[in-house]
Write an enzyme that holds these catalytic residues in place. Structure first.
Site, short mmCIF file in Angstrom:
data_model
loop_
_atom_site.label_atom_id
_atom_site.label_comp_id
_atom_site.label_asym_id
_atom_site.label_seq_id
_atom_site.Cartn_x
_atom_site.Cartn_y
_atom_site.Cartn_z
N GLU A 162 0.80 -1.20 -0.10
CA GLU A 162 -0.17 -0.11 -0.04
C GLU A 162 0.85 1.32 0.09
OE1 GLU A 162 -3.09 0.31 -0.38
OE2 GLU A 162 -3.30 2.33 -0.28
N TRP A 204 1.39 6.60 -7.02
CA TRP A 204 0.61 7.86 -7.32
C TRP A 204 1.50 8.89 -7.63
CZ3 TRP A 204 -4.20 9.02 -8.04
CH2 TRP A 204 -5.12 8.40 -7.70
N TRP A 255 -17.23 29.34 -9.31
CA TRP A 255 -16.74 29.50 -7.96
C TRP A 255 -17.14 30.63 -7.66
CZ3 TRP A 255 -15.27 24.70 -7.01
CH2 TRP A 255 -14.39 23.94 -7.70
N ASN A 308 -2.02 13.70 4.89
CA ASN A 308 -2.49 13.63 3.65
C ASN A 308 -4.20 13.61 3.83
OD1 ASN A 308 -2.87 12.88 0.75
ND2 ASN A 308 -3.84 10.93 1.65
N TRP A 330 -10.31 25.78 -6.61
CA TRP A 330 -9.22 24.92 -6.21
C TRP A 330 -7.75 25.85 -6.28
CZ3 TRP A 330 -5.17 23.57 -9.54
CH2 TRP A 330 -5.55 23.49 -10.88
N TRP A 367 -5.21 18.74 -5.59
CA TRP A 367 -6.18 19.61 -5.57
C TRP A 367 -7.33 19.38 -6.85
CZ3 TRP A 367 -7.96 23.04 -2.29
CH2 TRP A 367 -7.25 23.30 -1.48
#
Ligand SMILES: Cc1cc2nc3c(=O)[nH]c(=O)nc-3n(C[C@H](O)[C@H](O)[C@H](O)COP(=O)(O)OP(=O)(O)OC[C@H]3O[C@@H](n4cnc5c(N)ncnc54)[C@H](O)[C@@H]3O)c2cc1C
Length: 465
Positions: free
Chosen positions: A264, A271, A299, A334, A352, A375
């Site tokens: 993991e 990633w 936004w 995280n 964002w 983001w």
């Protein structure tokens, strides 16, 4: 003789590009303070970088060499340095962001004009762009298959550091200070950048916490993530060294669960490489949505709410704890990054890019690929992103991942005496209760349930529904 231009590879051990240079050595090591790059810097990041450079210089001095430091435009500095030292080539470790690639292309042209050989070497990734693709040779748009292939691929072993014989007998220059470079002292306590400390972190993590990673990595007070991100960002640890340590941990695992936990962790390393590939093929995604909606997302322009978010004064305890951790440490867990990013975009309905800019300013580990990736994931604008209708509830996230309120109490002193129940219920408490429990802590600046509905409507309008 080779000039090795250090950029994000601020170490001597397990540096694939430096090893390549040493094969044609001796090596003249150099770092260039480039005004165009510094324009994108921020106090915590530059402070970490200067500390890393001091360690790098010490490693060279221990080997009878030194780090040459120049301020200026690498297009001019590098050809001049190569000529001055009689070097026939310049090497550097490849960098994949759009800005870095533009700079490197310009340096390549300058070296070609000066008839000096140059070589850009893959170092920060195990598998560079173009090496993990779909059957048609296209880059992956989602992580699952990429991750699977990444994990299945063989990894190189770490490279040895150069010996004294590999290095040129040069004398270096003093390093500038933060003030010399035009930066204020950071608000955050920046962690030490020394590669020996990175190695200690890696060893401690792969000896213990890595086996709890799968189960506990989402719990911010458990301290069972590696905290290697600043080192991976600045190259004060090599990716092969990290992977080799995880393989040793897998070999030492006593149970299947332990082995799965190591895997993991390795998946998170994948990633990181996935987002590097995404940025390589889509350099505009640091400022543009990856995912096309039918209509622009409307936004909100809400400076007061943005200020409250940045200051950790939203009245949502876990959000505020995260934002204050960022201010104090230049790092955030995280899970909490996901919560605060969701809160900014789906509760405050703020673009964002505002969040990305603040993280870029405050994170020691800011990395264009991972930051834009994170983001855009949270904002539902990215590749393989959170679906727009799955909106984090900051209260239940806090209840689930900080059940005792320990994380909140560590960073929000106004709530130091509040019980876990009071922390989690804060947005729903009466005014009188809030006054009694923590008079200095703000009331929630928005109503989550209401904002959730508004966010859904905002995304549905963008989808043309
Ligand atoms: C909104 C948002 C912004 C982010 N910005 C950054 C950033 O600027 N720089 C950065 O390195 N990470 C970023 N991340 C990803 C992740 O939060 C950090 O990498 C992680 O928290 C770093 O802590 P660690 O080293 O203890 O991670 P560990 O859990 O120990 O993971 C080990 C390494 O794997 C990589 N990694 C882990 N998770 C991810 C992920 N989701 N995406 C990509 N790589 C990952 C990192 O290099 C990390 O150091 C962001 C995530 C979000 C949601």
């Amino acid at each position: 003789m080779r000039v090795h231009w250090h950029r994000r590879d601020l170490r001597v051990a397990d540096d694939r590009a430096l090893s390549r240079a040493a094969a044609d050595g001796p090596v003249v090591p150099v770092f260039v303070f480039d005004r165009n790059v510094l324009a994108h810097g921020s106090p915590p990041r530059v402070a970490f970088m200067l500390d890393a450079l001091a360690s790098l210089r010490d490693r060279y001095r221990e080997r009878g060499s030194d780090l040459i430091v120049r301020r200026g435009d690498p297009r001019e500095v590098l050809p001049a340095l190569a000529t001055e030292h009689g070097a026939d080539g310049v090497t550097w470790a490849r960098d994949y962001s759009g800005l870095a690639r533009e700079r490197d292309a310009a340096v390549r042209r300058a070296l070609d004009d000066a008839d000096i050989a140059r070589e850009a070497v893959r170092d920060t990734l195990h598998h560079g762009p173009g090496s993990i693709t779909t059957a048609d040779g296209d880059p992956y748009r989602t992580f699952t298959y990429f991750g699977r292939k990444w994990l299945d691929r063989e990894k190189e072993s770490p490279y040895d550091p150069p010996s004294a014989d590999d290095l040129a007998d040069v004398s270096g220059d003093p390093l500038p200070t933060l003030t010399d470079l035009g930066f204020d002292a950071p608000d955050a306590e920046v962690p030490p950048a020394d590669p020996d400390r990175a190695r200690e972190r890696l060893d401690a993590f792969t000896d213990g916490a890595i086996y709890r990673y799968d189960e506990r990595r989402d719990y911010p007070t458990d301290d069972c993530t590696s905290r290697l991100s600043p080192h991976l960002k600045w190259g004060t640890v090599g990716v092969r060294a990290v992977y080799a340590a995880t393989e040793d941990a897998a070999a030492a695992a006593e149970t299947d669960a332990d082995r799965e936990s190591v895997e993991e962790f390795q998946r998170q390393l994948a990633w990181r490489e996935f987002y590097a590939h995404v940025l390589f093929y889509n350099p505009e995604t640091v400022t543009e949505n990856y995912k096309a909606y039918e209509n622009p997302i409307e936004w909100r322009d809400d400076p007061a709410a943005l200020r409250a978010w940045k200051d950790g004064e939203t009245g949502y305890p876990v959000v505020d704890a995260g934002m204050r951790q960022l201010r104090e440490e230049g790092w955030m867990h995280n899970r909490v990054r996901m919560i605060v990013a969701s809160f900014l975009t789906k509760d405050l309905l703020i673009d964002w890019r505002e969040g990305y800019d603040w993280f870029r300013e405050r994170l020691v580990d800011h990395d264009a690929a991972n930051d834009a990736g994170g983001w855009q994931w949270a904002a539902s604008t990215g590749t393989d992103a959170q679906p727009y209708f799955r909106i984090f509830n900051p209260t239940t996230q806090g209840e689930r991942f900080d059940p005792d309120g320990e994380y909140v109490r560590a960073y929000v002193p106004e709530l130091a005496d509040a019980t876990a129940g009071q922390i989690h219920d804060w947005p729903d408490l009466s005014l009188a209760d809030r006054e009694r429990i923590a008079p200095d802590y703000p009331a929630p600046i928005v109503d989550h349930a209401e904002r959730r509905e508004t966010a859904l409507a905002m995304f549905e309008a963008a989808r043309g529904e």
